[in-house]
Design a protein around this motif. Structure first.
Motif, PDB file in Angstrom:
ATOM      1  N   GLU A   1      -4.094  -0.514  15.915  1.00  0.00           N
ATOM      2  CA  GLU A   1      -4.650  -1.784  15.414  1.00  0.00           C
ATOM      3  C   GLU A   1      -3.585  -2.813  15.052  1.00  0.00           C
ATOM      4  OE1 GLU A   1      -7.456  -1.343  12.145  1.00  0.00           O
ATOM      5  OE2 GLU A   1      -6.808  -3.256  11.306  1.00  0.00           O
ATOM      6  N   LEU A   2      -3.813  -4.037  15.552  1.00  0.00           N
ATOM      7  CA  LEU A   2      -2.987  -5.188  15.174  1.00  0.00           C
ATOM      8  C   LEU A   2      -3.699  -6.005  14.109  1.00  0.00           C
ATOM      9  CD1 LEU A   2      -1.775  -7.201  18.294  1.00  0.00           C
ATOM     10  CD2 LEU A   2      -0.403  -5.939  16.658  1.00  0.00           C
TER      11      LEU A   2
ATOM     12  N   GLU B   1       1.229   3.988   1.294  1.00  0.00           N
ATOM     13  CA  GLU B   1       0.795   4.809   2.430  1.00  0.00           C
ATOM     14  C   GLU B   1       1.356   6.216   2.292  1.00  0.00           C
ATOM     15  OE1 GLU B   1      -1.205   3.909   4.820  1.00  0.00           O
ATOM     16  OE2 GLU B   1      -1.173   1.704   4.862  1.00  0.00           O
TER      17      GLU B   1
ATOM     18  N   ARG C   1       0.859  -1.183   0.000  1.00  0.00           N
ATOM     19  CA  ARG C   1       0.000   0.000   0.000  1.00  0.00           C
ATOM     20  C   ARG C   1       0.893   1.230   0.000  1.00  0.00           C
ATOM     21  NH1 ARG C   1      -4.567  -1.709   4.560  1.00  0.00           N
ATOM     22  NH2 ARG C   1      -5.009  -3.731   3.580  1.00  0.00           N
TER      23      ARG C   1
ATOM     24  N   ARG D   1       3.510   1.181  10.132  1.00  0.00           N
ATOM     25  CA  ARG D   1       2.828   1.529   8.877  1.00  0.00           C
ATOM     26  C   ARG D   1       3.860   1.552   7.773  1.00  0.00           C
ATOM     27  NH1 ARG D   1      -1.972   2.901   8.006  1.00  0.00           N
ATOM     28  NH2 ARG D   1      -2.415   3.503  10.132  1.00  0.00           N
ATOM     29  N   SER D   2       3.909   0.479   6.983  1.00  0.00           N
ATOM     30  CA  SER D   2       4.894   0.362   5.918  1.00  0.00           C
ATOM     31  C   SER D   2       4.177   0.342   4.572  1.00  0.00           C
ATOM     32  CB  SER D   2       5.682  -0.938   6.050  1.00  0.00           C
ATOM     33  OG  SER D   2       6.040  -1.188   7.368  1.00  0.00           O
TER      34      SER D   2
HETATM   35  P1  ATP Z   1      -4.966   0.981   9.236  1.00  0.00           P
HETATM   36  O1  ATP Z   1      -6.300   1.550   9.635  1.00  0.00           O
HETATM   37  O2  ATP Z   1      -3.979   0.936  10.370  1.00  0.00           O
HETATM   38  O3  ATP Z   1      -4.402   1.573   7.978  1.00  0.00           O
HETATM   39  P2  ATP Z   1      -6.450  -1.031   7.978  1.00  0.00           P
HETATM   40  O4  ATP Z   1      -7.683  -1.039   8.802  1.00  0.00           O
HETATM   41  O5  ATP Z   1      -6.439  -0.351   6.681  1.00  0.00           O
HETATM   42  O6  ATP Z   1      -5.218  -0.534   8.890  1.00  0.00           O
HETATM   43  P3  ATP Z   1      -6.744  -3.678   7.075  1.00  0.00           P
HETATM   44  O7  ATP Z   1      -7.040  -3.274   5.681  1.00  0.00           O
HETATM   45  O8  ATP Z   1      -7.849  -4.147   7.948  1.00  0.00           O
HETATM   46  O9  ATP Z   1      -5.953  -2.501   7.794  1.00  0.00           O
HETATM   47  O10 ATP Z   1      -5.546  -4.749   7.041  1.00  0.00           O
HETATM   48  C1  ATP Z   1      -5.457  -5.808   7.948  1.00  0.00           C
HETATM   49  C2  ATP Z   1      -4.170  -5.768   8.726  1.00  0.00           C
HETATM   50  O11 ATP Z   1      -3.047  -5.608   7.864  1.00  0.00           O
HETATM   51  C3  ATP Z   1      -4.068  -4.611   9.713  1.00  0.00           C
HETATM   52  O12 ATP Z   1      -4.725  -4.888  10.919  1.00  0.00           O
HETATM   53  C4  ATP Z   1      -2.573  -4.519   9.899  1.00  0.00           C
HETATM   54  O13 ATP Z   1      -2.116  -5.452  10.858  1.00  0.00           O
HETATM   55  C5  ATP Z   1      -2.036  -4.893   8.540  1.00  0.00           C
HETATM   56  N1  ATP Z   1      -1.696  -3.662   7.811  1.00  0.00           N
HETATM   57  C6  ATP Z   1      -2.507  -2.896   7.068  1.00  0.00           C
HETATM   58  N2  ATP Z   1      -1.850  -1.845   6.560  1.00  0.00           N
HETATM   59  C7  ATP Z   1      -0.574  -1.942   6.977  1.00  0.00           C
HETATM   60  C8  ATP Z   1       0.614  -1.175   6.773  1.00  0.00           C
HETATM   61  N3  ATP Z   1       0.591  -0.096   6.012  1.00  0.00           N
HETATM   62  N4  ATP Z   1       1.757  -1.580   7.360  1.00  0.00           N
HETATM   63  C9  ATP Z   1       1.795  -2.691   8.127  1.00  0.00           C
HETATM   64  N5  ATP Z   1       0.708  -3.460   8.353  1.00  0.00           N
HETATM   65  C10 ATP Z   1      -0.454  -3.112   7.781  1.00  0.00           C
END
Ligand code: ATP
Length: 453
Positions: A269-270, A187, A185, A196-197
């Protein structure tokens, strides 16, 4: 109450990760690539232990889940149908004063006026949508027709392969398909170390069910996943469940829980556990024109299954494990004086190295040979580390700092020098209590294996 932010603790953790080879900035020698990280020799072991344990408990130990491993390159039609091409975006705002690129939810609100969190500037651009997907081109020509995306989540290949897997596995509802793999993603603001990577790994389960089972399974999976985090060493007190309110949930979701963890940089969030109804399979059925229905033999009806999705981040969980494990305490040195030590109190199940083996002295051939024999004995069962350099206290300290739960020392007693009863025994030292006990070499594999499984 949210925990206080402890940036000093976080700085120490980041520096330990680099110093001991857990995590490095990607492309560091060229100045680093923002949002990408490389795991070093210990980090990769920790990550692998986590993924293996997830796979073991979510796939191998269950009758109702099978695995898959999908491609990262994704057909645009898949992500059009899933809604990612249209909707997977963050509203983005630029600060004209300091030129920061910000997500609109990062702005601070001071008495109803929105300000830049960096410089306090109020001269901000309008919000514009920024798609988070990485686009690439497949084939020799960079024409429109060859566009593909790096997957932004692993889930979509599970939905698109649903029918194939249903047929080959001959599973009945409810059943799940699990996958661990990379997701990408773009980001806007990668931050908080690996949290957040732009490139990260997910562990996702899509658990398919009948519509009337959805809400109950949402509760079930939330509880299962909490147990999982406790089993890898995260304390319950640091874990929290957020029941995502209606207005923040995806429109198709009938219920979503975020499992959050108290990181030193705040509660974050994990994992998301979401009841996604039949949205994904319906979208793909509509867009592809291929039936993704399930035939219930008992009721003789055809329908699109509903799905509950526990979706966890590998990197975020690794970071949570490191944050949980990091401790500073006092330990005696070789002269018996107390010194401060850094220790990673990983659950033995997750620790990158399970057991360190030391000959008391490196210049005594007999001790060295026996220690190497023990390494060979343990190696088929666990990750071991042999170390003969420096005073024994320093060797313990080096292992404490990387979280090795057990240390075995071969000394003269191993040869029954003073007491024949101690022949073929070694000292086993516990990282956390620092207690030492004599254990017979013949018992070591069994003793240690039962503690690291
Ligand atoms: P956030 O709100 O923190 O951006 P999200 O709700 O978009 O996360 P999901 O789409 O539900 O995340 O993705 C499921 C899981 O993938 C997240 O709970 C997280 O552990 C992981 N994840 C999502 N985006 C990232 C990221 N940019 N870097 C690391 N881990 C991620």
């Amino acid at each position: 109450m949210n925990p206080p932010i402890d940036s000093q603790r976080m700085e120490k953790i980041v520096s330990l990760c680099k110093r001991r080879g857990f995590i490095f900035q990607s492309s560091e020698i060229y100045g680093g690539l923002n949002g990408a990280w490389d795991y070093g020799p210990l980090g990769v072991e920790l990550k692998r232990n986590l993924k293996n344990y997830w796979w073991r408990t979510m796939v191998h130990e269950r009758d109702d889940v099978v695995g898959m491993d999908g491609a990262i390159l994704t057909h645009p039609a898949v992500l059009k149908a899933s809604g990612h091409v249209e909707g997977f975006s963050d509203p983005m705002i630029d600060c004209r004063t300091c030129k920061a690129h910000l997500r609109s939810d990062q702005l601070v609100d001071k008495k109803g006026v929105r300000q830049c969190p960096n410089c306090g500037g109020k001269d901000l651009t309008e919000a514009r949508q920024f798609n988070l997907m990485f686009e690439t081109h497949v084939g020799a020509s960079a024409e429109e027709s060859s566009v593909a995306y790096l997957r932004p989540e692993t889930a979509q290949s599970i939905f698109t392969q649903f029918k194939n897997i249903l047929e080959v596995s001959r599973k009945k509802l409810p059943f799940g398909i699990a996958q661990i793999g990379k997701a990408f993603r773009n980001e806007i603001n990668p931050r908080n170390f690996t949290f957040r990577s732009r490139e990260f790994e997910q562990m996702e389960l899509e658990y398919f069910c009948r519509p009337e089972q959805g809400m109950e399974l949402l509760e079930y999976w939330k509880e299962e996943r909490l147990k999982f985090y406790e089993n890898i060493g995260l304390s319950r007190a640091n874990l929290h469940v957020l029941n995502v309110p209606d207005e923040d949930r995806a429109f198709y979701s009938k219920g979503t829980y975020d499992i959050e963890y108290d990181f030193p940089f705040g509660r974050q969030e994990l994992e998301g556990v979401a009841y996604r109804t039949d949205y994904d399979l319906s979208q793909h059925q509509k867009a592809s024109g291929k039936s993704l229905e399930y035939f219930g033999e008992e009721t003789k009806e055809r329908f699109i299954p509903h799905v509950v999705e526990p979706s966890a981040g590998v990197d975020r969980t690794v970071l949570a494990m490191i944050c949980e494990a990091y401790a500073e305490d006092q330990a005696p040195n070789d002269k018996g004086e107390m010194e401060s030590r850094i220790v990673l109190r990983f659950s033995p199940r997750m620790a990158p190295v399970k057991c360190a083996v030391f000959p008391l002295l490196k210049n005594k051939e007999q001790l060295v040979a026996k220690a190497k024999e023990i390494v060979a004995l343990l190696r088929p069962h666990m990750a071991v580390f042999y170390d003969e350099s420096g005073a024994i206290g320093r060797r313990y300290r080096r292992q404490d700092e990387i979280g090795t739960p057990f240390g075995v020392t071969v000394d003269f007693e191993t040869f029954g020098e003073k007491d024949q009863a101690l022949r073929d025994t070694v000292t086993l030292r516990d990282r956390d209590s620092m207690k030492q006990e004599r254990v017979s070499i013949g018992e070591l594999v069994k003793f240690l294996s039962s503690r690291i499984r």
